[in-house]
Write an enzyme that holds these catalytic residues in place. Structure first.
Site, mmCIF file in Angstrom:
data_model
loop_
_atom_site.group_PDB
_atom_site.id
_atom_site.type_symbol
_atom_site.label_atom_id
_atom_site.label_comp_id
_atom_site.label_asym_id
_atom_site.label_seq_id
_atom_site.Cartn_x
_atom_site.Cartn_y
_atom_site.Cartn_z
ATOM 1 N N HIS A 99 0.878 -1.308 0.023
ATOM 2 C CA HIS A 99 0.118 0.016 0.135
ATOM 3 C C HIS A 99 0.854 1.131 -0.130
ATOM 4 O O HIS A 99 2.250 1.353 0.409
ATOM 5 C CB HIS A 99 -0.930 0.134 1.146
ATOM 6 C CG HIS A 99 -0.225 0.157 2.460
ATOM 7 N ND1 HIS A 99 0.283 -1.185 3.197
ATOM 8 C CD2 HIS A 99 -0.201 1.103 3.699
ATOM 9 C CE1 HIS A 99 0.751 -0.726 4.179
ATOM 10 N NE2 HIS A 99 0.484 0.578 4.432
ATOM 11 N N HIS A 101 0.794 5.419 0.932
ATOM 12 C CA HIS A 101 0.266 6.525 1.774
ATOM 13 C C HIS A 101 0.167 7.754 0.821
ATOM 14 O O HIS A 101 1.447 8.271 0.600
ATOM 15 C CB HIS A 101 0.904 6.784 3.095
ATOM 16 C CG HIS A 101 0.953 5.898 4.022
ATOM 17 N ND1 HIS A 101 0.059 5.636 5.241
ATOM 18 C CD2 HIS A 101 1.596 4.688 4.039
ATOM 19 C CE1 HIS A 101 0.334 4.439 5.854
ATOM 20 N NE2 HIS A 101 1.327 3.947 5.321
#
Length: 137
Positions: A99, A101
């Protein structure tokens, strides 16, 4: 992965505040907002981190992260964004699912801080270090 919180969010088993979704990527607001609009852009397929993710998926995630950063500046009034991913616990990765940010930054925000230690490596060692890395690229 059965115990992966992001996999559970992707399957709809855990609620989230979705802001983008396609066949390969999901973007949600981070439940622990470092700043107003802090977003997580997640690969739908489970890969442990950035380094283990196929390039095609990595590029799709980064394309979405770029667009979200652009929108956060235009719509939320952010003055900049941090776009980052952590690889491994030592680097601050807490969920072992790739992932990115997207953290909008505002004037005088007291939130999220990135600090890199200056002079952590003797500068005279940089040419040898560069050659060591370059040899394996």
């Amino acid at each position: 992965m059965d115990n992966c919180i992001f996999c559970k969010i992707i399957k709809g088993e855990i609620p989230s505040s979705k802001i983008y979704e396609d066949d390969d990527v999901l973007a949600i607001l981070d439940i622990s907002q470092a700043t107003h609009g802090h977003t997580l852009v997640i690969s739908k397929a489970h890969y442990p981190n950035f380094l283990s993710t196929p390039k095609e998926i990595m590029h799709k995630v980064m394309d979405v992260a770029q667009r979200i950063g652009q929108v956060e500046i235009a719509v939320l009034g952010a003055k900049g964004v941090n776009i980052l991913t952590n690889v491994g616990e030592e680097a601050g990765q807490t969920i072992m699912h790739y992932h990115v940010h997207v953290v909008p930054r505002y004037t005088r925000d007291a939130g999220f801080q990135i600090t890199l230690k200056e002079n952590a490596v003797d500068k005279s060692l940089l040419p040898a270090l560069a050659n060591k890395i370059k040899e394996k690229l």
